[in-house]
Scaffold this motif. Structure first.
Motif, mmCIF file in Angstrom:
data_model
loop_
_atom_site.group_PDB
_atom_site.id
_atom_site.type_symbol
_atom_site.label_atom_id
_atom_site.label_comp_id
_atom_site.label_asym_id
_atom_site.label_seq_id
_atom_site.Cartn_x
_atom_site.Cartn_y
_atom_site.Cartn_z
ATOM 1 N N SER A 1 0.821 -1.202 0.000
ATOM 2 C CA SER A 1 0.000 0.000 0.000
ATOM 3 C C SER A 1 0.863 1.264 0.000
ATOM 4 C CB SER A 1 -0.921 -0.008 1.214
ATOM 5 O OG SER A 1 -1.642 1.179 1.305
ATOM 6 N N ALA A 2 1.942 1.258 0.781
ATOM 7 C CA ALA A 2 2.845 2.415 0.832
ATOM 8 C C ALA A 2 3.533 2.622 -0.517
ATOM 9 C CB ALA A 2 3.881 2.223 1.933
ATOM 10 N N VAL A 3 3.920 1.531 -1.186
ATOM 11 C CA VAL A 3 4.547 1.631 -2.508
ATOM 12 C C VAL A 3 3.541 2.192 -3.511
ATOM 13 C CG1 VAL A 3 5.537 0.321 -4.426
ATOM 14 C CG2 VAL A 3 6.209 -0.214 -2.083
ATOM 15 N N ALA A 4 2.304 1.692 -3.478
ATOM 16 C CA ALA A 4 1.275 2.157 -4.407
ATOM 17 C C ALA A 4 0.995 3.648 -4.232
ATOM 18 C CB ALA A 4 -0.007 1.354 -4.209
ATOM 19 N N LYS A 5 0.906 4.112 -2.978
ATOM 20 C CA LYS A 5 0.677 5.535 -2.719
ATOM 21 C C LYS A 5 1.810 6.387 -3.265
ATOM 22 C CE LYS A 5 -2.136 5.070 1.426
ATOM 23 N NZ LYS A 5 -2.167 5.238 2.880
ATOM 24 N N ALA A 6 3.045 5.903 -3.094
ATOM 25 C CA ALA A 6 4.205 6.653 -3.577
ATOM 26 C C ALA A 6 4.221 6.711 -5.106
ATOM 27 C CB ALA A 6 5.492 6.025 -3.057
ATOM 28 N N SER B 1 1.706 10.480 -2.485
ATOM 29 C CA SER B 1 2.779 10.721 -1.519
ATOM 30 C C SER B 1 4.078 10.852 -2.292
ATOM 31 C CB SER B 1 2.864 9.545 -0.532
ATOM 32 O OG SER B 1 3.968 9.704 0.310
ATOM 33 N N LYS B 2 4.841 11.889 -2.033
ATOM 34 C CA LYS B 2 6.092 12.097 -2.764
ATOM 35 C C LYS B 2 7.252 11.300 -2.181
ATOM 36 C CE LYS B 2 4.850 16.652 -4.368
ATOM 37 N NZ LYS B 2 5.043 16.770 -5.787
ATOM 38 N N LEU B 3 7.037 10.724 -0.995
ATOM 39 C CA LEU B 3 8.087 9.944 -0.336
ATOM 40 C C LEU B 3 7.587 8.536 -0.042
ATOM 41 C CD1 LEU B 3 9.273 12.570 2.295
ATOM 42 C CD2 LEU B 3 10.387 11.991 0.136
ATOM 43 N N PHE B 4 8.507 7.570 -0.171
ATOM 44 C CA PHE B 4 8.233 6.193 0.235
ATOM 45 C C PHE B 4 8.965 5.983 1.553
ATOM 46 C CE2 PHE B 4 9.714 1.718 0.175
ATOM 47 C CZ PHE B 4 8.490 1.125 0.413
ATOM 48 N N THR C 1 9.459 1.643 8.245
ATOM 49 C CA THR C 1 10.083 1.599 9.564
ATOM 50 C C THR C 1 10.592 0.185 9.810
ATOM 51 O OG1 THR C 1 8.527 3.270 10.339
ATOM 52 C CG2 THR C 1 9.723 2.051 12.018
ATOM 53 N N ASP C 2 11.848 0.068 10.243
ATOM 54 C CA ASP C 2 12.392 -1.270 10.493
ATOM 55 C C ASP C 2 12.035 -1.747 11.896
ATOM 56 O OD1 ASP C 2 14.170 -0.057 12.245
ATOM 57 O OD2 ASP C 2 15.968 -0.653 11.169
ATOM 58 N N GLU C 3 12.501 -2.938 12.246
ATOM 59 C CA GLU C 3 12.160 -3.555 13.534
ATOM 60 C C GLU C 3 12.696 -2.781 14.736
ATOM 61 O OE1 GLU C 3 13.602 -7.550 13.127
ATOM 62 O OE2 GLU C 3 11.655 -8.247 12.415
ATOM 63 N N HIS C 4 13.700 -1.948 14.527
ATOM 64 C CA HIS C 4 14.310 -1.187 15.619
ATOM 65 C C HIS C 4 13.775 0.237 15.704
ATOM 66 C CE1 HIS C 4 17.108 -4.468 16.170
ATOM 67 N NE2 HIS C 4 17.356 -4.432 14.867
ATOM 68 N N GLY C 5 12.768 0.552 14.876
ATOM 69 C CA GLY C 5 12.169 1.878 14.915
ATOM 70 C C GLY C 5 12.823 2.903 14.014
ATOM 71 N N ARG C 6 13.841 2.517 13.259
ATOM 72 C CA ARG C 6 14.490 3.451 12.333
ATOM 73 C C ARG C 6 13.655 3.569 11.067
ATOM 74 N NH1 ARG C 6 20.058 0.432 13.367
ATOM 75 N NH2 ARG C 6 18.676 -1.209 12.656
ATOM 76 N N ARG C 7 13.605 4.768 10.508
ATOM 77 C CA ARG C 7 12.820 5.005 9.295
ATOM 78 C C ARG C 7 13.729 5.134 8.089
ATOM 79 N NH1 ARG C 7 7.812 8.795 9.882
ATOM 80 N NH2 ARG C 7 6.954 7.127 8.628
ATOM 81 N N VAL C 8 13.307 4.528 6.994
ATOM 82 C CA VAL C 8 13.983 4.655 5.711
ATOM 83 C C VAL C 8 13.037 5.425 4.803
ATOM 84 C CG1 VAL C 8 14.887 3.402 3.727
ATOM 85 C CG2 VAL C 8 15.230 2.495 6.018
ATOM 86 N N ILE C 9 13.521 6.537 4.261
ATOM 87 C CA ILE C 9 12.694 7.395 3.416
ATOM 88 C C ILE C 9 13.393 7.555 2.068
ATOM 89 C CG2 ILE C 9 11.661 9.674 3.167
ATOM 90 C CD1 ILE C 9 11.700 9.839 6.248
ATOM 91 N N VAL C 10 12.658 7.252 0.991
ATOM 92 C CA VAL C 10 13.206 7.340 -0.361
ATOM 93 C C VAL C 10 12.254 8.200 -1.190
ATOM 94 C CG1 VAL C 10 13.861 6.020 -2.416
ATOM 95 C CG2 VAL C 10 14.209 5.028 -0.159
ATOM 96 N N ALA D 1 9.893 9.144 -4.028
ATOM 97 C CA ALA D 1 9.102 8.229 -4.853
ATOM 98 C C ALA D 1 9.606 8.160 -6.296
ATOM 99 C CB ALA D 1 7.639 8.649 -4.829
ATOM 100 N N GLU D 2 10.072 9.269 -6.837
ATOM 101 C CA GLU D 2 10.531 9.256 -8.236
ATOM 102 C C GLU D 2 11.859 8.510 -8.412
ATOM 103 O OE1 GLU D 2 12.215 13.100 -6.544
ATOM 104 O OE2 GLU D 2 10.184 12.315 -6.626
ATOM 105 N N ARG D 3 12.538 8.163 -7.328
ATOM 106 C CA ARG D 3 13.813 7.439 -7.393
ATOM 107 C C ARG D 3 13.669 5.933 -7.157
ATOM 108 N NH1 ARG D 3 17.281 10.227 -10.206
ATOM 109 N NH2 ARG D 3 17.435 12.351 -9.466
ATOM 110 N N LEU D 4 12.447 5.460 -6.873
ATOM 111 C CA LEU D 4 12.248 4.023 -6.647
ATOM 112 C C LEU D 4 12.474 3.250 -7.943
ATOM 113 C CD1 LEU D 4 9.072 3.701 -4.411
ATOM 114 C CD2 LEU D 4 11.416 3.139 -3.807
#
Length: 75
Positions: A27-32, A37-40, A43-52, A54-57
């Protein structure tokens, strides 16, 4: 759940272990990709966020849920 994210013009992929379900990630990929949404973001298991951006996916590979092994293996 293991998620591999390919980013355009980058030789390495981003690999994270996420506690989100495959449907939530999809769902997050589809929105991006649809532009709502301009960002994908994941959140990993340790609470860190990865933000990419959307146009670079390039791709997002969603692995299977891995069962955690506990104890000692057989010899």
């Amino acid at each position: 759940m293991e998620v591999k994210i390919g980013v355009q013009n980058t030789p390495r992929e981003i690999v994270i272990e996420s506690s989100q379900t495959a449907d939530e990630i999809e769902s997050a990929v589809a929105k991006a990709l649809e532009g709502s949404s301009k960002l994908f973001s994941l959140t990993d298991e340790h609470g860190r966020r990865v933000i990419v951006p959307a146009e670079r996916l390039a791709y997002v590979e969603i692995g299977e849920q891995a069962a955690r092994k506990v104890g000692f293996g057989t010899l």
